[in-house]
Write a protein that holds these residues in place. Structure first.
Motif, short mmCIF file in Angstrom:
data_model
loop_
_atom_site.label_atom_id
_atom_site.label_comp_id
_atom_site.label_asym_id
_atom_site.label_seq_id
_atom_site.Cartn_x
_atom_site.Cartn_y
_atom_site.Cartn_z
N ALA A 90 12.88 2.74 -1.71
CA ALA A 90 12.95 1.26 -2.96
C ALA A 90 12.70 -0.10 -2.02
CB ALA A 90 14.06 1.64 -3.20
N THR A 91 13.27 0.21 -1.06
CA THR A 91 13.03 -0.90 0.11
C THR A 91 11.50 -1.57 -0.06
OG1 THR A 91 12.83 -0.16 2.19
CG2 THR A 91 14.93 -1.13 1.29
N TRP A 92 10.55 -0.12 0.17
CA TRP A 92 9.41 -0.99 0.10
C TRP A 92 8.08 -0.95 -0.81
CZ3 TRP A 92 6.89 3.20 3.95
CH2 TRP A 92 7.22 4.11 4.47
N TYR A 93 8.56 -0.70 -1.65
CA TYR A 93 8.04 -0.62 -3.15
C TYR A 93 8.57 -1.92 -3.46
CZ TYR A 93 7.70 -0.63 -8.97
OH TYR A 93 7.11 -0.22 -9.86
N VAL A 94 9.94 -2.84 -3.27
CA VAL A 94 10.38 -3.99 -4.09
C VAL A 94 9.63 -5.17 -3.37
CG1 VAL A 94 12.31 -5.76 -3.49
CG2 VAL A 94 12.74 -3.61 -4.81
N GLN A 95 9.70 -4.89 -1.60
CA GLN A 95 8.69 -5.54 -1.03
C GLN A 95 7.19 -6.07 -1.55
OE1 GLN A 95 9.85 -8.16 1.02
NE2 GLN A 95 7.75 -8.47 1.44
N ALA A 96 6.90 -4.30 -1.73
CA ALA A 96 5.26 -4.78 -2.57
C ALA A 96 5.45 -5.58 -4.22
CB ALA A 96 5.06 -3.29 -2.60
N GLN A 97 6.36 -5.08 -4.51
CA GLN A 97 6.60 -6.04 -6.08
C GLN A 97 6.56 -7.63 -5.27
OE1 GLN A 97 5.04 -5.40 -8.76
NE2 GLN A 97 6.23 -3.06 -9.21
N ARG A 98 7.52 -8.21 -4.43
CA ARG A 98 7.17 -9.57 -4.26
C ARG A 98 6.06 -9.75 -3.54
NH1 ARG A 98 12.73 -8.38 -0.84
NH2 ARG A 98 14.11 -8.46 -2.86
N PHE A 99 5.14 -9.25 -2.71
CA PHE A 99 4.30 -9.59 -2.91
C PHE A 99 2.90 -9.23 -3.60
CE2 PHE A 99 -0.27 -8.35 -1.56
CZ PHE A 99 -0.46 -9.23 -0.50
N ARG A 100 2.99 -8.74 -4.69
CA ARG A 100 2.22 -8.81 -5.27
C ARG A 100 2.34 -10.22 -6.45
NH1 ARG A 100 2.63 -3.71 -10.55
NH2 ARG A 100 0.29 -3.81 -10.35
N GLN A 101 3.40 -10.35 -6.91
CA GLN A 101 3.19 -11.74 -7.16
C GLN A 101 3.45 -12.87 -7.01
OE1 GLN A 101 4.79 -12.73 -10.33
NE2 GLN A 101 4.22 -14.36 -10.49
N TRP A 102 3.16 -13.12 -5.15
CA TRP A 102 2.82 -13.79 -4.86
C TRP A 102 1.41 -13.93 -4.58
CZ3 TRP A 102 -0.51 -14.04 -0.32
CH2 TRP A 102 -0.62 -14.27 0.50
N TYR A 103 0.71 -13.09 -4.63
CA TYR A 103 -0.96 -12.80 -4.24
C TYR A 103 -1.18 -13.20 -5.99
CZ TYR A 103 -5.42 -10.44 -3.69
OH TYR A 103 -6.95 -10.75 -4.17
N ARG A 104 -0.43 -12.50 -6.89
CA ARG A 104 -1.22 -13.40 -8.17
C ARG A 104 -0.85 -14.83 -8.48
NH1 ARG A 104 3.02 -11.47 -11.53
NH2 ARG A 104 1.37 -9.22 -11.43
#
Length: 105
Positions: free
Chosen positions: A39-53
């Motif tokens: 889950a920690t990887w998934y949450v971090q990936a979602q954070r990166f997704r928001q930053w990238y967007r």
């Protein structure tokens, strides 16, 4: 890739368990590989997704279009697993979407 693998594995989990033969072997392996993602990887990936967007939206404030290659090779024939790019043998499947992955976020 963490997001799509995790979500795909979760979405298809019951069918993967009860009807694994209904999936192409590469697709099945991709989904199964996504099921144990922490889950920690998934949450971090979602954070990166928001930053990238946010960064992409900033770019499109002053840019109308981005031209980029879609694939590093011409479309392979069905069943071809490897090809040569710049003198190096590569696997076809994981490299076909290489240049489009950043835009799928």
């Amino acid at each position: 890739m963490i997001i799509t693998a995790g979500e795909g594995g979760n979405l298809h989990w019951e069918n993967l368990r009860s009807r694994p033969q209904d999936f192409d072997s590469a697709t099945r392996d991709h989904f199964l590989a996504g099921t144990p993602i922490p889950a920690t990887w998934y949450v971090q990936a979602q954070r990166f997704r928001q930053w990238y967007r946010t960064r992409i939206r900033e770019i499109f404030q002053h840019t109308n279009m981005i031209f980029a290659p879609a694939t590093p090779i011409a479309p392979p024939e069905i069943g071809v697993e490897k090809t040569v790019v710049a003198g190096q043998e590569i696997l076809v499947c994981p490299n076909l979407g290489l240049f489009t992955q950043p835009y799928h976020l």
